[in-house]
Design a protein around this motif. Sequence first.
Motif, mmCIF file in Angstrom:
data_model
loop_
_atom_site.group_PDB
_atom_site.id
_atom_site.type_symbol
_atom_site.label_atom_id
_atom_site.label_comp_id
_atom_site.label_asym_id
_atom_site.label_seq_id
_atom_site.Cartn_x
_atom_site.Cartn_y
_atom_site.Cartn_z
ATOM 1 N N ALA A 195 0.803 -1.222 0.000
ATOM 2 C CA ALA A 195 0.000 0.000 0.000
ATOM 3 C C ALA A 195 0.834 1.270 0.000
ATOM 4 N N ILE A 196 2.091 1.196 0.441
ATOM 5 C CA ILE A 196 2.912 2.414 0.484
ATOM 6 C C ILE A 196 3.716 2.619 -0.799
ATOM 7 N N MET A 197 3.635 1.684 -1.733
ATOM 8 C CA MET A 197 4.409 1.779 -2.973
ATOM 9 C C MET A 197 3.802 2.793 -3.941
ATOM 10 N N THR A 198 4.679 3.479 -4.690
ATOM 11 C CA THR A 198 4.227 4.334 -5.800
ATOM 12 C C THR A 198 4.800 3.763 -7.093
ATOM 13 N N THR A 199 5.958 4.260 -7.531
ATOM 14 C CA THR A 199 6.572 3.695 -8.731
ATOM 15 C C THR A 199 7.490 2.522 -8.409
ATOM 16 N N ASP A 200 7.523 2.097 -7.142
ATOM 17 C CA ASP A 200 8.295 0.905 -6.778
ATOM 18 C C ASP A 200 7.824 -0.291 -7.600
ATOM 19 N N THR A 201 8.766 -1.159 -7.920
ATOM 20 C CA THR A 201 8.398 -2.382 -8.642
ATOM 21 C C THR A 201 8.491 -3.615 -7.759
ATOM 22 N N VAL A 202 9.118 -3.491 -6.587
ATOM 23 C CA VAL A 202 9.213 -4.613 -5.656
ATOM 24 C C VAL A 202 8.886 -4.140 -4.252
ATOM 25 N N VAL A 203 8.330 -5.056 -3.460
ATOM 26 C CA VAL A 203 8.029 -4.769 -2.055
ATOM 27 C C VAL A 203 9.327 -4.795 -1.257
ATOM 28 N N LYS A 204 9.442 -3.888 -0.305
ATOM 29 C CA LYS A 204 10.643 -3.801 0.519
ATOM 30 C C LYS A 204 10.232 -4.002 1.977
ATOM 31 N N GLU A 205 10.407 -5.212 2.483
ATOM 32 C CA GLU A 205 10.023 -5.515 3.861
ATOM 33 C C GLU A 205 10.906 -6.620 4.418
ATOM 34 N N TYR A 206 11.136 -6.575 5.729
ATOM 35 C CA TYR A 206 11.972 -7.554 6.415
ATOM 36 C C TYR A 206 11.454 -7.789 7.823
ATOM 37 N N ALA A 207 11.846 -8.912 8.386
ATOM 38 C CA ALA A 207 11.609 -9.185 9.804
ATOM 39 C C ALA A 207 12.697 -10.119 10.301
ATOM 40 N N TYR A 208 13.159 -9.886 11.532
ATOM 41 C CA TYR A 208 14.232 -10.674 12.133
ATOM 42 C C TYR A 208 13.946 -10.914 13.610
ATOM 43 N N GLU A 209 14.649 -11.903 14.175
ATOM 44 C CA GLU A 209 14.592 -12.107 15.609
ATOM 45 C C GLU A 209 15.987 -12.408 16.137
ATOM 46 N N LEU A 210 16.190 -12.113 17.422
ATOM 47 C CA LEU A 210 17.468 -12.365 18.074
ATOM 48 C C LEU A 210 17.241 -12.927 19.463
ATOM 49 N N PRO A 211 17.657 -14.191 19.720
ATOM 50 C CA PRO A 211 17.653 -14.702 21.093
ATOM 51 C C PRO A 211 18.695 -13.922 21.897
ATOM 52 N N CYS A 212 18.291 -13.363 23.015
ATOM 53 C CA CYS A 212 19.173 -12.490 23.785
ATOM 54 C C CYS A 212 19.969 -13.275 24.824
ATOM 55 N N SER A 213 21.146 -12.808 25.108
ATOM 56 C CA SER A 213 22.028 -13.492 26.060
ATOM 57 C C SER A 213 21.432 -13.504 27.459
ATOM 58 N N GLN A 214 20.610 -12.525 27.780
ATOM 59 C CA GLN A 214 19.994 -12.444 29.103
ATOM 60 C C GLN A 214 18.676 -13.213 29.180
ATOM 61 N N GLY A 215 18.301 -13.875 28.089
ATOM 62 C CA GLY A 215 17.032 -14.594 28.029
ATOM 63 C C GLY A 215 15.997 -13.802 27.250
ATOM 64 N N GLY A 216 15.076 -14.517 26.632
ATOM 65 C CA GLY A 216 14.050 -13.859 25.829
ATOM 66 C C GLY A 216 14.487 -13.644 24.394
ATOM 67 N N VAL A 217 13.552 -13.179 23.578
ATOM 68 C CA VAL A 217 13.789 -12.966 22.146
ATOM 69 C C VAL A 217 13.282 -11.579 21.760
ATOM 70 N N ILE A 218 14.085 -10.865 21.000
ATOM 71 C CA ILE A 218 13.683 -9.581 20.430
ATOM 72 C C ILE A 218 13.358 -9.799 18.957
ATOM 73 N N LYS A 219 12.261 -9.204 18.506
ATOM 74 C CA LYS A 219 11.916 -9.241 17.087
ATOM 75 C C LYS A 219 11.922 -7.833 16.517
ATOM 76 N N PHE A 220 12.190 -7.773 15.215
ATOM 77 C CA PHE A 220 12.345 -6.490 14.542
ATOM 78 C C PHE A 220 11.680 -6.598 13.181
ATOM 79 N N GLY A 221 10.848 -5.622 12.816
ATOM 80 C CA GLY A 221 10.202 -5.607 11.509
ATOM 81 C C GLY A 221 10.432 -4.291 10.806
ATOM 82 N N ALA A 222 10.337 -4.288 9.490
ATOM 83 C CA ALA A 222 10.553 -3.053 8.744
ATOM 84 C C ALA A 222 9.918 -3.136 7.367
#
Length: 419
Positions: free
Chosen positions: A168-195
Amino acid sequence: MEKTVEGWKQLAGGVAAPKGFYAVGVQAGIKYPDKYDVALIYSKVQAQAAGVYTKNLVKAHPLYLTQRHLDNGIAQAVVINSGNANACVGDFGDKSAEAMAEAVAKVVSIPKEDVLVASTGVIGVEMPIERVLTGISNAGEELLSQVGKDLQGQQDTPDDGAHRAALAIMTTDTVVKEYAYELPCSQGGVIKFGAMAKGSGMIHPNMGTMLGFLTTDADVPSSVLQRFLREAVEESFNMVTVDGDTSTNDMVVILANGASGVTPSGDDMVHFESMVKGICIQLAKDIARDGEGASKFMEVIVSGVKTREDARKIARSICGSSLVKAALFGEDANWGRILTAAGYSGADFNPSRVDIFLGDLVVAQGGKGVSFSEETAKKILEQKEVQIRLALNDGEESATAWGCDLTHEYVTINGSYRT
């Protein structure tokens, strides 16, 4: 092959991958009847937030609103439309941006000051605000349905809504630009990141027509997010150039809602900062690859410079040179254009010490041409991704910039963009 950034594992889900975030994209008919053109990102709880904006003196109406709403470092939702920039239309533009924030606030029951607004599209045309508001209403209802299903353990495929938001945010873009990642943390738990991001034309240092939206379920204060984001933008989006034009609407924002329960520290915070930078660089390179009409991606690496700022000036100048870009399109190993672009960059260096490489092929040494195989150079320039390297042999600093070639198709696209 699975992509990773600084040890993070790639996921599906885009901006909705982090815990407590949701996203949808809908068709509101802003400019085209069958295009996704309204996106909504929502956090179940208030999030710490930060933003970086265009340096263009002419700014779009939603950008001013977002700056005001982010004064307190808090946000809970972002609404974005494509098809209309809502820029340079006077009081109507301010009222339209306010109406968009109010509509989101009403449908998801949050303060309007916690809503950020972004737009992209044609400048100087009044927003078809009724269509946009209908789109926001539909997006809000779908988003609340997602939240309800999630609470009942019945959530649909988690990345579908986020993917439509990225569309929905694309104008003249020809490809979608999106990512998501996760990181198990040394102190316990998991952080996730999206863009997700959009950008294809009007791209130039100090950000061009590009919008970027980053989400994370880490617990990180707004002041830290602001510092990390600003530094990341300097090494990513501000090192991309497609056509030398800088837009009125550029914006990158990051929201951290803390839903993971993890407050990163030590090595985990180092990894978090690296992730902000890494994902911004990925998105910036995607924008360069998707430059309007582009047939080739260009990476310019400048090393051996006295100061980092001079290295950045040189790399950006080469990427932005119309003559370099045209030579890249024509597969012409015209290294003189590269050295010339470095020379007018404003950086301080000794031209007689510069070595220039196309890939691994030396084409100039000590500021002078050397004998090289034109056939080998041609094969390098025929590739879809071309690396240009300059060694200035005058210091320890370096920088990398990204761009694309200049094609006939670029003129075609921008000759008829408004219609």
